[in-house]
Design an enzyme around this catalytic site. Structure first.
Site, PDB file in Angstrom:
ATOM      1  N   ASP A 165      47.692 -12.344   8.063  1.00 40.06           N
ATOM      2  CA  ASP A 165      46.544 -13.195   8.361  1.00 40.06           C
ATOM      3  C   ASP A 165      46.577 -13.523   9.846  1.00 40.06           C
ATOM      4  OD1 ASP A 165      45.606 -13.245   5.753  1.00 40.06           O
ATOM      5  OD2 ASP A 165      46.622 -15.114   5.251  1.00 40.06           O
ATOM      6  N   ASP A 188      40.130 -11.171   3.508  1.00 39.29           N
ATOM      7  CA  ASP A 188      39.839 -12.463   2.885  1.00 39.29           C
ATOM      8  C   ASP A 188      38.374 -12.831   3.064  1.00 39.29           C
ATOM      9  OD1 ASP A 188      42.586 -12.631   2.376  1.00 39.29           O
ATOM     10  OD2 ASP A 188      42.971 -13.886   4.138  1.00 39.29           O
TER      11      ASP A 188
END
Length: 169
Positions: A120, A139
């Site tokens: 991330d 995401d």
């Protein structure tokens, strides 16, 4: 014979590639590959490396190798279900939303298989207030795909899908 959802498959492939390219760019090109690595892009957006060992909202944190592979199996099963749903979905917009979910899921599965965690890096914030967890393209694709499906299901139902009040009409 099942519908071949070309638009959905192309959406999935495109988002998978964009997800993987952005992660390589962040970790290899920009060398943001350790937990303290961060770059300020704007006053409200930073690039910050996070090794996400869990799933959404930090749930199901994979502390062990067994849990890692259980998450791979679980997200793989979800990806298969989404792909099957896509083949049965007649509406192109829904196919593309499902493709976004599929492409995002596959991007995060590849990370978990390769690294044991999901990369991330997108840190959207307003001053010190961080209403979102650090996330990635996969995401965002999953979230947008789910939102499109919800909006279409709740607000844009096709009139031919709604039964008439008079069944004999």
């Amino acid at each position: 014979m099942r519908n071949i959802p070309i638009a959905g498959l192309l959406t999935a492939a495109l988002l998978f590639v964009v997800d993987q390219v952005t992660k390589v760019t962040i970790t290899d090109v920009l060398q943001l590959d350790e937990l303290t690595a961060e770059r300020t892009i704007t006053p409200f957006f930073n690039l910050r490396f996070v090794a996400n060992h869990g799933i959404s909202l930090g749930l199901l944190h994979a502390d062990t190798n067994t849990m890692r592979w259980a998450l791979v199996a679980m997200t793989g099963a979800i990806a298969i279900a989404v792909a099957v749903w896509m083949t049965r979905e007649p509406h192109r917009a829904d196919q593309m939303a499902l493709g976004a979910i599929l492409g995002g899921a596959l991007g995060n599965i590849v990370d978990r298989v390769r690294f044991g965690y999901v990369v991330d890096f997108a840190d959207l914030h307003f001053g010190d207030w961080r209403p979102f967890l650090v996330f990635n393209v996969a995401d965002a694709a999953i979230t947008l795909g789910v939102l499109v499906l919800l909006v279409r299901a709740l607000l844009m139902r096709d009139k031919r899908d709604i039964p008439s009040e008079n069944p004999h009409a």
